[in-house]
Motif scaffolding. Structure first.
Motif, PDB file in Angstrom:
ATOM      1  N   VAL A  54       0.842  -1.194   0.000  1.00 19.31           N
ATOM      2  CA  VAL A  54       0.000   0.000   0.000  1.00 19.31           C
ATOM      3  C   VAL A  54       0.880   1.248   0.000  1.00 19.31           C
ATOM      4  CG1 VAL A  54      -1.582   1.329   1.458  1.00 19.31           C
ATOM      5  CG2 VAL A  54      -1.990  -1.107   1.074  1.00 19.31           C
ATOM      6  N   ILE A  55       0.511   2.215  -0.843  1.00 16.10           N
ATOM      7  CA  ILE A  55       1.279   3.457  -0.937  1.00 16.10           C
ATOM      8  C   ILE A  55       0.412   4.649  -0.543  1.00 16.10           C
ATOM      9  CG2 ILE A  55       2.851   2.553  -2.690  1.00 16.10           C
ATOM     10  CD1 ILE A  55       1.241   4.220  -4.777  1.00 16.10           C
ATOM     11  N   ALA A  56       1.066   5.660  -0.018  1.00 15.69           N
ATOM     12  CA  ALA A  56       0.380   6.907   0.322  1.00 15.69           C
ATOM     13  C   ALA A  56      -0.030   7.621  -0.960  1.00 15.69           C
ATOM     14  CB  ALA A  56       1.294   7.805   1.150  1.00 15.69           C
ATOM     15  N   HIS A  57      -1.111   8.358  -0.881  1.00 17.31           N
ATOM     16  CA  HIS A  57      -1.529   9.216  -1.989  1.00 17.31           C
ATOM     17  C   HIS A  57      -0.419  10.241  -2.229  1.00 17.31           C
ATOM     18  CE1 HIS A  57      -5.213   7.801  -0.037  1.00 17.31           C
ATOM     19  NE2 HIS A  57      -5.855   8.006  -1.184  1.00 17.31           N
ATOM     20  N   GLY A  58      -0.057  10.444  -3.468  1.00 16.71           N
ATOM     21  CA  GLY A  58       0.973  11.429  -3.773  1.00 16.71           C
ATOM     22  C   GLY A  58       0.597  12.820  -3.301  1.00 16.71           C
ATOM     23  N   MET A  59      -0.666  13.187  -3.479  1.00 12.96           N
ATOM     24  CA  MET A  59      -1.102  14.520  -3.068  1.00 12.96           C
ATOM     25  C   MET A  59      -1.094  14.675  -1.549  1.00 12.96           C
ATOM     26  SD  MET A  59      -1.353  16.282  -5.759  1.00 12.96           S
ATOM     27  CE  MET A  59      -2.237  17.732  -5.210  1.00 12.96           C
ATOM     28  N   LEU A  60      -1.313  13.594  -0.816  1.00 17.51           N
ATOM     29  CA  LEU A  60      -1.210  13.653   0.644  1.00 17.51           C
ATOM     30  C   LEU A  60       0.235  13.937   1.037  1.00 17.51           C
ATOM     31  CD1 LEU A  60      -2.145  13.286   3.570  1.00 17.51           C
ATOM     32  CD2 LEU A  60      -1.905  10.811   3.245  1.00 17.51           C
ATOM     33  N   THR A  61       1.166  13.240   0.420  1.00 18.14           N
ATOM     34  CA  THR A  61       2.581  13.456   0.702  1.00 18.14           C
ATOM     35  C   THR A  61       2.985  14.882   0.346  1.00 18.14           C
ATOM     36  OG1 THR A  61       3.018  11.117   0.230  1.00 18.14           O
ATOM     37  CG2 THR A  61       4.922  12.596   0.243  1.00 18.14           C
ATOM     38  N   LEU A  62       2.568  15.338  -0.826  1.00 17.04           N
ATOM     39  CA  LEU A  62       2.903  16.690  -1.279  1.00 17.04           C
ATOM     40  C   LEU A  62       2.338  17.742  -0.328  1.00 17.04           C
ATOM     41  CD1 LEU A  62       4.045  18.553  -3.561  1.00 17.04           C
ATOM     42  CD2 LEU A  62       1.763  18.442  -4.581  1.00 17.04           C
ATOM     43  N   GLY A  63       1.072  17.607   0.014  1.00 18.91           N
ATOM     44  CA  GLY A  63       0.445  18.582   0.897  1.00 18.91           C
ATOM     45  C   GLY A  63       1.055  18.600   2.282  1.00 18.91           C
ATOM     46  N   ALA A  64       1.305  17.415   2.833  1.00 21.75           N
ATOM     47  CA  ALA A  64       1.891  17.334   4.168  1.00 21.75           C
ATOM     48  C   ALA A  64       3.309  17.904   4.175  1.00 21.75           C
ATOM     49  CB  ALA A  64       1.872  15.899   4.671  1.00 21.75           C
ATOM     50  N   ALA A  65       4.076  17.643   3.124  1.00 24.42           N
ATOM     51  CA  ALA A  65       5.448  18.171   3.039  1.00 24.42           C
ATOM     52  C   ALA A  65       5.442  19.695   2.961  1.00 24.42           C
ATOM     53  CB  ALA A  65       6.178  17.571   1.839  1.00 24.42           C
ATOM     54  N   GLY A  66       4.409  20.260   2.376  1.00 18.04           N
ATOM     55  CA  GLY A  66       4.288  21.714   2.272  1.00 18.04           C
ATOM     56  C   GLY A  66       4.167  22.406   3.619  1.00 18.04           C
ATOM     57  N   ARG A  67       3.824  21.644   4.644  1.00 16.69           N
ATOM     58  CA  ARG A  67       3.724  22.218   5.991  1.00 16.69           C
ATOM     59  C   ARG A  67       5.045  22.813   6.454  1.00 16.69           C
ATOM     60  NH1 ARG A  67       2.242  17.765   9.558  1.00 16.69           N
ATOM     61  NH2 ARG A  67       3.303  19.100  11.041  1.00 16.69           N
ATOM     62  N   ILE A  68       6.167  22.312   5.914  1.00 11.70           N
ATOM     63  CA  ILE A  68       7.457  22.867   6.332  1.00 11.70           C
ATOM     64  C   ILE A  68       7.508  24.361   6.017  1.00 11.70           C
ATOM     65  CG2 ILE A  68       8.780  22.360   4.219  1.00 11.70           C
ATOM     66  CD1 ILE A  68      11.107  21.542   6.166  1.00 11.70           C
ATOM     67  N   VAL A  69       6.895  24.754   4.922  1.00 13.48           N
ATOM     68  CA  VAL A  69       6.892  26.156   4.520  1.00 13.48           C
ATOM     69  C   VAL A  69       5.842  26.937   5.305  1.00 13.48           C
ATOM     70  CG1 VAL A  69       6.509  27.758   2.604  1.00 13.48           C
ATOM     71  CG2 VAL A  69       7.791  25.646   2.230  1.00 13.48           C
ATOM     72  N   THR A  70       4.630  26.410   5.409  1.00 14.14           N
ATOM     73  CA  THR A  70       3.581  27.152   6.115  1.00 14.14           C
ATOM     74  C   THR A  70       3.896  27.275   7.605  1.00 14.14           C
ATOM     75  OG1 THR A  70       2.205  25.155   6.330  1.00 14.14           O
ATOM     76  CG2 THR A  70       1.800  26.596   4.421  1.00 14.14           C
ATOM     77  N   ASP A  71       4.486  26.242   8.202  1.00 11.81           N
ATOM     78  CA  ASP A  71       4.893  26.343   9.610  1.00 11.81           C
ATOM     79  C   ASP A  71       5.947  27.440   9.779  1.00 11.81           C
ATOM     80  OD1 ASP A  71       3.204  24.216  10.182  1.00 11.81           O
ATOM     81  OD2 ASP A  71       4.820  22.787  10.604  1.00 11.81           O
ATOM     82  N   TRP A  72       6.862  27.530   8.835  1.00 15.79           N
ATOM     83  CA  TRP A  72       7.955  28.497   8.903  1.00 15.79           C
ATOM     84  C   TRP A  72       7.460  29.929   8.716  1.00 15.79           C
ATOM     85  CZ3 TRP A  72      10.214  30.886   4.294  1.00 15.79           C
ATOM     86  CH2 TRP A  72      11.370  31.645   4.556  1.00 15.79           C
TER      87      TRP A  72
END
Length: 141
Positions: A54-72
């Motif tokens: 089973v693999i994660a949804h690509g868009m879930l990974t992309l969106g979650a990774a974007g938190r590094i910028v929004t948190d900053w």
């Protein structure tokens, strides 16, 4: 975090982020997004499709990774653009630990109040996003 225009220069490193994705996260994302493809929840279907599991949804990974910028930056509306290519899937085992994706980012350019941020998302020692870049409008003060 409060980011000030003059304090952001090329080479500024953002605080790293660790994402923990479990099967329960995949099920919640499937329901919210409408992407009910069984490769995201069924080992039988995923392996039948030639995937290792089973693999994660690509868009879930992309969106979650974007938190590094929004948190900053502290204000998601300051993100002017964000995009990436999907390079490898994130395999999510059927256990309580799930998969861990480590996200790092560095400012690669600052021009006219816009910071270009290069993002790296790594799972199992390999990049899962390619050419991941966000553009952030820096505060005017």
């Amino acid at each position: 975090m409060s980011v000030e225009k003059g304090s952001v220069v090329k080479g500024t490193e953002l605080p790293p982020l660790e994402l923990h994705l479990t099967r329960a996260d995949l099920v919640r994302y499937a329901g919210a997004s409408g992407d009910l493809n069984p490769i995201h929840w069924s080992d039988r279907v995923a392996t039948g499709a030639g995937l290792p599991g089973v693999i994660a949804h690509g868009m879930l990974t992309l969106g979650a990774a974007g938190r590094i910028v929004t948190d900053w930056v502290g204000d998601a509306t300051r993100v002017r653009s964000y995009g990436a290519r999907f390079t490898r899937p994130v395999l999510v085992p059927d256990d309580d630990s799930g998969a861990t994706v480590t996200v790092t980012a560095v400012v690669s350019d600052v021009t006219d109040g816009i910071a270009k941020v290069d993002i790296k998302a790594v799972y199992d020692g390999k990049a899962v996003l390619g050419r991941a870049v966000a553009e952030v409008v820096l505060p005017a003060h």
